[in-house]
Design a protein around this motif. Structure first.
Motif, PDB file in Angstrom:
ATOM      1  N   MET A   1       0.822  -1.192   0.000  1.00  0.00           N
ATOM      2  CA  MET A   1       0.000   0.000   0.000  1.00  0.00           C
ATOM      3  C   MET A   1       0.868   1.259   0.000  1.00  0.00           C
ATOM      4  N   LYS A   2       1.982   1.203   0.684  1.00  0.00           N
ATOM      5  CA  LYS A   2       2.869   2.355   0.741  1.00  0.00           C
ATOM      6  C   LYS A   2       3.446   2.658  -0.646  1.00  0.00           C
ATOM      7  N   LYS A   3       3.821   1.602  -1.377  1.00  0.00           N
ATOM      8  CA  LYS A   3       4.380   1.780  -2.708  1.00  0.00           C
ATOM      9  C   LYS A   3       3.331   2.343  -3.669  1.00  0.00           C
ATOM     10  N   ARG A   4       2.092   1.854  -3.562  1.00  0.00           N
ATOM     11  CA  ARG A   4       1.001   2.334  -4.420  1.00  0.00           C
ATOM     12  C   ARG A   4       0.769   3.820  -4.192  1.00  0.00           C
ATOM     13  N   LYS A   5       0.739   4.228  -2.931  1.00  0.00           N
ATOM     14  CA  LYS A   5       0.502   5.644  -2.630  1.00  0.00           C
ATOM     15  C   LYS A   5       1.682   6.518  -3.050  1.00  0.00           C
ATOM     16  N   THR A   6       2.886   5.989  -2.968  1.00  0.00           N
ATOM     17  CA  THR A   6       4.061   6.746  -3.404  1.00  0.00           C
ATOM     18  C   THR A   6       4.020   6.986  -4.913  1.00  0.00           C
ATOM     19  N   ILE A   7       3.717   5.937  -5.663  1.00  0.00           N
ATOM     20  CA  ILE A   7       3.601   6.083  -7.118  1.00  0.00           C
ATOM     21  C   ILE A   7       2.465   7.027  -7.462  1.00  0.00           C
ATOM     22  N   ALA A   8       1.348   6.898  -6.756  1.00  0.00           N
ATOM     23  CA  ALA A   8       0.203   7.774  -7.003  1.00  0.00           C
ATOM     24  C   ALA A   8       0.553   9.230  -6.722  1.00  0.00           C
ATOM     25  N   LEU A   9       1.257   9.493  -5.631  1.00  0.00           N
ATOM     26  CA  LEU A   9       1.654  10.871  -5.318  1.00  0.00           C
ATOM     27  C   LEU A   9       2.610  11.428  -6.355  1.00  0.00           C
ATOM     28  N   LEU A  10       3.536  10.618  -6.822  1.00  0.00           N
ATOM     29  CA  LEU A  10       4.461  11.050  -7.866  1.00  0.00           C
ATOM     30  C   LEU A  10       3.697  11.406  -9.141  1.00  0.00           C
ATOM     31  N   LEU A  11       2.752  10.555  -9.522  1.00  0.00           N
ATOM     32  CA  LEU A  11       1.940  10.840 -10.713  1.00  0.00           C
ATOM     33  C   LEU A  11       1.054  12.069 -10.509  1.00  0.00           C
ATOM     34  N   LEU A  12       0.547  12.255  -9.284  1.00  0.00           N
ATOM     35  CA  LEU A  12      -0.249  13.456  -8.986  1.00  0.00           C
ATOM     36  C   LEU A  12       0.587  14.724  -9.132  1.00  0.00           C
ATOM     37  N   ILE A  13       1.799  14.694  -8.631  1.00  0.00           N
ATOM     38  CA  ILE A  13       2.684  15.859  -8.732  1.00  0.00           C
ATOM     39  C   ILE A  13       2.999  16.156 -10.195  1.00  0.00           C
ATOM     40  N   ILE A  14       3.288  15.116 -10.965  1.00  0.00           N
ATOM     41  CA  ILE A  14       3.551  15.306 -12.395  1.00  0.00           C
ATOM     42  C   ILE A  14       2.311  15.863 -13.087  1.00  0.00           C
ATOM     43  N   GLY A  15       1.145  15.313 -12.768  1.00  0.00           N
ATOM     44  CA  GLY A  15      -0.105  15.785 -13.375  1.00  0.00           C
ATOM     45  C   GLY A  15      -0.410  17.230 -13.040  1.00  0.00           C
ATOM     46  N   ILE A  16      -0.205  17.614 -11.795  1.00  0.00           N
ATOM     47  CA  ILE A  16      -0.453  19.004 -11.390  1.00  0.00           C
ATOM     48  C   ILE A  16       0.521  19.939 -12.087  1.00  0.00           C
ATOM     49  N   THR A  17       1.797  19.552 -12.122  1.00  0.00           N
ATOM     50  CA  THR A  17       2.819  20.386 -12.763  1.00  0.00           C
ATOM     51  C   THR A  17       2.522  20.574 -14.252  1.00  0.00           C
ATOM     52  N   LEU A  18       2.194  19.473 -14.938  1.00  0.00           N
ATOM     53  CA  LEU A  18       1.880  19.583 -16.367  1.00  0.00           C
ATOM     54  C   LEU A  18       0.595  20.364 -16.600  1.00  0.00           C
ATOM     55  N   SER A  19      -0.396  20.188 -15.741  1.00  0.00           N
ATOM     56  CA  SER A  19      -1.647  20.943 -15.882  1.00  0.00           C
ATOM     57  C   SER A  19      -1.397  22.434 -15.777  1.00  0.00           C
ATOM     58  N   ILE A  20      -0.589  22.820 -14.819  1.00  0.00           N
ATOM     59  CA  ILE A  20      -0.260  24.243 -14.666  1.00  0.00           C
ATOM     60  C   ILE A  20       0.497  24.751 -15.885  1.00  0.00           C
ATOM     61  N   ALA A  21       1.467  23.961 -16.364  1.00  0.00           N
ATOM     62  CA  ALA A  21       2.240  24.370 -17.546  1.00  0.00           C
ATOM     63  C   ALA A  21       1.338  24.500 -18.772  1.00  0.00           C
ATOM     64  N   PHE A  22       0.398  23.580 -18.941  1.00  0.00           N
ATOM     65  CA  PHE A  22      -0.486  23.623 -20.111  1.00  0.00           C
ATOM     66  C   PHE A  22      -1.528  24.734 -19.991  1.00  0.00           C
ATOM     67  N   ILE A  23      -1.979  25.027 -18.785  1.00  0.00           N
ATOM     68  CA  ILE A  23      -2.930  26.132 -18.590  1.00  0.00           C
ATOM     69  C   ILE A  23      -2.256  27.458 -18.927  1.00  0.00           C
ATOM     70  N   MET A  24      -0.983  27.585 -18.562  1.00  0.00           N
ATOM     71  CA  MET A  24      -0.262  28.833 -18.825  1.00  0.00           C
ATOM     72  C   MET A  24      -0.081  29.089 -20.321  1.00  0.00           C
ATOM     73  N   LYS A  25      -0.133  28.039 -21.139  1.00  0.00           N
ATOM     74  CA  LYS A  25       0.039  28.192 -22.586  1.00  0.00           C
ATOM     75  C   LYS A  25      -1.270  28.520 -23.316  1.00  0.00           C
ATOM     76  N   ILE A  26      -2.393  28.411 -22.633  1.00  0.00           N
ATOM     77  CA  ILE A  26      -3.678  28.679 -23.274  1.00  0.00           C
ATOM     78  C   ILE A  26      -3.840  30.177 -23.464  1.00  0.00           C
ATOM     79  N   GLU A  27      -4.174  30.554 -24.682  1.00  0.00           N
ATOM     80  CA  GLU A  27      -4.399  31.965 -25.001  1.00  0.00           C
ATOM     81  C   GLU A  27      -5.895  32.225 -25.039  1.00  0.00           C
ATOM     82  N   PHE A  28      -6.330  33.149 -24.229  1.00  0.00           N
ATOM     83  CA  PHE A  28      -7.739  33.495 -24.188  1.00  0.00           C
ATOM     84  C   PHE A  28      -7.965  34.693 -25.115  1.00  0.00           C
TER      85      PHE A  28
END
Length: 145
Positions: A1-28
């Motif tokens: 369970m610890k390994k699953r949550k560690t991988i999940a947190l790593l993927l969450l951090i990557i997802g949040i970082t990429l989401s922020i980077a992609f939102i910043m590129k959107i031109e309104f």
């Protein structure tokens, strides 16, 4: 369970970082008419992929029964973007760094989903096929249709 949550947190951090980077590129655009043009909605394709990563990693973190399906859906969507770009179906607007990071995460997620590593609900053949079909629909919606 610890390994699953560690991988999940790593993927969450990557997802949040990429989401922020992609939102910043959107031109309104200025004006009301520009919001109804296809070019405006195409900008949201990379963001949709990173949001799929966020949802899949959250499901992995909490151990939801649909985790393997969401992991497969993200994996296929993220890998179909560079694949369709290479065969010339459309020109991907995902930056190179995003393509590389998303492809690595997609391969990991597909492995987790099909191997059923954490003994969550097993991915059926129908669910795997449906995740491929939904991935194609998402990619074509944001890039081609």
């Amino acid at each position: 369970m610890k390994k699953r949550k560690t991988i999940a947190l790593l993927l969450l951090i990557i997802g949040i970082t990429l989401s922020i980077a992609f939102i910043m590129k959107i031109e309104f655009p200025q004006g009301f008419e520009a919001y109804f043009k296809r070019e405006y909605y195409n900008q949201f394709g990379p963001l949709a992929i990173s949001v799929e990563l966020l949802i899949a990693s959250y499901y992995l973190f909490i151990g939801h029964k649909k985790t393997n399906f969401t992991l497969a859906l993200f994996g296929f969507t993220a890998l179909l973007d560079p694949f369709f770009n290479q065969i010339g179906l459309f020109k991907s607007i995902v930056p190179l760094y995003g393509t590389i990071i998303l492809a690595i995460c997609a391969l990991l997620c597909l492995w987790l989903a099909f191997a059923n590593t954490y003994k969550l609900k097993r991915l059926s053949n129908l669910a795997a096929f449906f995740s491929v079909v939904l991935g194609v629909i998402v990619e074509l919606f944001f890039n081609y249709l």
